[in-house]
Write a protein that holds these residues in place. Sequence first.
Motif: not given
Length: 410
Positions: A104-105, A131-146, A153-154
């Motif tokens: 549950n990333t 597009q905003r999530l993919e460009a700015d958020i997912f590269p930073e914390i997307g792979s981490r379990p929520i 981190d945020i």
Amino acid sequence: MTKKSDALTALQVKNAKPKEKPYKLFDGGGLYLEVAPTGSRIWRLKYRQLNGKENRLSFGPYPEITLQEARERRLEARKLLLNGVDPAKYRDDAKRRAVEQAANTFEKIAREWYATKVPTWSARTAKNMIQRLEADIFPEIGSRPIDELKHRDIIIALRKIEERGAAEIAHRLKAVCSKIFSYAIQCGLTDRNLVVDMKDVLKTRRASHFAAIDADELPAFLGSLERNEARMFQPTRIALRLMLLVFVRTSELIETPWSEINLEKCEWIIPWQRMKRGKLTVNPDTTNHHVCLSRQACDLLRELHAITGGGKYLFPNQRDHKRPISNNTILVALERMGYKGRMTGHGFRALAMSTIKERLGYRHEVVDRQLAHAPKDKVASAYDRAQFLAERSKMSKRPLSDVLSSASYC
């Protein structure tokens, strides 16, 4: 005499050598070390389940798990049994939870939240959001379990956006992340919305509105438009004058097909599907918008028809006449006139609202309906279907000179 203890010593465990067959070294309380012919040594616990059946639980290999650690795990298992919990089932459940938690990333949960919201958004909003999530958020914390994310981190992800000068986007994505955490809580995937606590981590934004001149600046603006020192095409100049006269949104004007205009009756009706509130996915406003036209506006439309009337749109794109001009055309024209940062396409609507109410004395409801605004009171909006067409028509037909004459230096 003191009774000899059956408990193992650390030296006994260390010196346990393999034999031809597996054997066990018991420490008491069901704990033992199983020594295999291969030399591997595994800690195990023999216990009786709640239903009375015998079962075994592995604690891991020696020396990775020491004698002391094995005893501590035995104590934990015995406490679980005393509380009516099978330690083997508890271990299996913990493993399952760990696997689910890792799966549950933030990106996975964010995309699930996005999928639930897409049906309520316009295509443009949905596209911009992902597009905003993919460009700015997912590269930073997307792979981490929520459930493993920390405030820091945020904050780091949001401040990176802010540091590149996109403060507005940073604040918007902060709000989006809060909604994603709220969704995760409702799904039982985490217990806390970290973003709710982040009230001061980003720089405070100054409340701002679309730049707009006031009525006292209208004479100078019209003079500049008349002299055309910016060397604009005639359709662009007509578009700016129409913005002053009809108060529609920029997109509603530039995307207008000639099929909506009746020059003989001097009538313009915008289908509800093209209006801002008509594009809402949930509970759209299905009321067509009557744009009350003044004599000046009709004259401008007739002049424009002689130039672009052979095509589909009032304001066709110079490169492709099958498409209208872009939203930036009006903004660029204003910049060329020297009004950069002082006036925008939306600013014409703000100018109309303030000027008509303050200088010409019309009621707020009449001006609001002319601007196609939604009533702020939802209960009132459910009953109020008045279009105020008579008053709006009278208001729109007031000559522009009425406004200019009220300007302080006209």
